[in-house]
Scaffold this active site. Structure first.
Site, short mmCIF file in Angstrom:
data_model
loop_
_atom_site.label_atom_id
_atom_site.label_comp_id
_atom_site.label_asym_id
_atom_site.label_seq_id
_atom_site.Cartn_x
_atom_site.Cartn_y
_atom_site.Cartn_z
N SER A 143 17.36 -8.25 -21.17
CA SER A 143 18.11 -9.50 -20.97
C SER A 143 18.21 -9.75 -19.48
CB SER A 143 19.52 -9.36 -21.55
OG SER A 143 20.36 -10.39 -21.06
N TYR A 156 27.23 -4.12 -22.44
CA TYR A 156 26.01 -4.81 -22.87
C TYR A 156 25.05 -4.93 -21.69
CZ TYR A 156 22.84 -8.40 -24.63
OH TYR A 156 21.71 -9.10 -25.02
#
Ligand code: NAP
Length: 268
Positions: A143, A156
């Site tokens: 990401s 995350y």
């Protein structure tokens, strides 16, 4: 019995919806047989039936909760023993919301187990099989938060920085053996991950959110170009190259026998 695809089989984790389901669609249309992994059998079967019908490739469904060590072992073993598998898309992942201090630690453990531990086991098994075969490709879905950890949930973002780092190291290890490796760094992409993690993606500025088909097609264009790192939204590739060059410039000075002058204690 249908014969095996000359392209081999693409094993895609998190294939029941979102980014993984679009990868499944695209690789089926490229002529790969598919091995689709996720927990939701009904969704996997629905996708598999459509893709068999539309493309004629073989599609197998394997339900697995990759947080569960026994299920993970089953998928890992399949990668080690099934010589038809030529591509791994390590895509299954979950996100989280809130600060580290306020987090429910069990939830963070599950996220680390899926985004880090499962991804690592599957990448290792694939790297072992593919290097022995002298061919194959591993796509790890990271990401953009790997590059801007201050802007998102700490754990995350850290799991995705791990995926980026692992992919860069893995590339150095296996590229000489004919194995292609890619890390995909999507920005905000419209999938269920937001709802699942308690974030309303519709509150984001619309110009920040990419549709999932466009994201995966861009990632595949990067894959076809042999890119190690693909950032679908990044319009100026020179920005990434400058970032890597700055990182490279640090290299010669990161491990030396003497501390930097600014850290030397003035002698008494
Ligand atoms: N969407 C974004 O904005 C965005 C941005 C950057 C990176 N990413 C990354 O892209 C990847 C895919 O995300 P997405 O947006 O497509 O999310 P999604 O729509 O929520 O899909 C996640 C997929 O992972 C599967 N999954 C979740 N938990 C699992 C488990 N314990 N075991 C096996 N499979 C599991 C889900 O299937 P089941 O529920 O059927 O198991 C589903 O197929 C993730 O790694 C995510 O971090 C997404």
């Amino acid at each position: 019995m249908t014969s095996q695809s000359p392209k081999g089989t693409a094993l895609i984790t998190g294939a029941s919806t979102g980014i993984g389901s679009i990868y499944a669609d695209r690789f089926a249309k490229r002529g790969y047989d598919l091995l689709l992994v996720a927990r939701d059998l009904e969704r996997l079967e629905t996708l598999a039936a459509r893709l068999r019908n539309e493309t004629g490739v073989k599609v197998e469904v394997l339900t697995a909760d990759l947080i569960d060590t026994s299920d993970l072992k089953t998928v890992e073993q399949r990668l080690r023993t099934d010589a038809s598998i030529s591509l791994l898309v390590n895509n299954a992942g979950i996100a989280s919301n809130g600060t580290l201090a306020e987090s429910e630690l069990g939830g963070l453990d599950r996220m680390i187990q899926l985004n880090v531990v499962a991804l690592t086991h599957l990448a290792s098994a694939a790297a072992d099989s593919f290097t022995k075969a002298g061919r194959g490709a591993i796509v790890n879905v990271a990401s953009v938060v790997a590059l801007m950890p201050e802007r998102f949930n700490a754990t995350y973002a850290a799991t995705k920085a791990y995926v980026l780092s692992l992919t860069q190291s893995l590339h150095a290890e296996v590229s000489g053996a004919g194995v292609q490796v890619q890390a995909v760094l999507p920005g905000a992409t419209r999938t269920e991950i937001w709802e699942r993690s308690g974030i309303d993606v519709n509150k984001f500025p619309p110009e920040m959110v990419m549709e999932v088909n466009e994201m995966v097609d861009a990632a595949l264009a990067g894959f076809d170009q042999g890119e190690l790192i693909t950032i679908p939204a990044l319009s100026n590739a020179a920005d990434w190259e400058a970032f890597m060059a700055a990182r490279g410039a640090l290299g010669p000075n990161l491990s030396l026998s003497s501390a930097a002058a600014r850290y030397k204690t003035p002698s008494a």
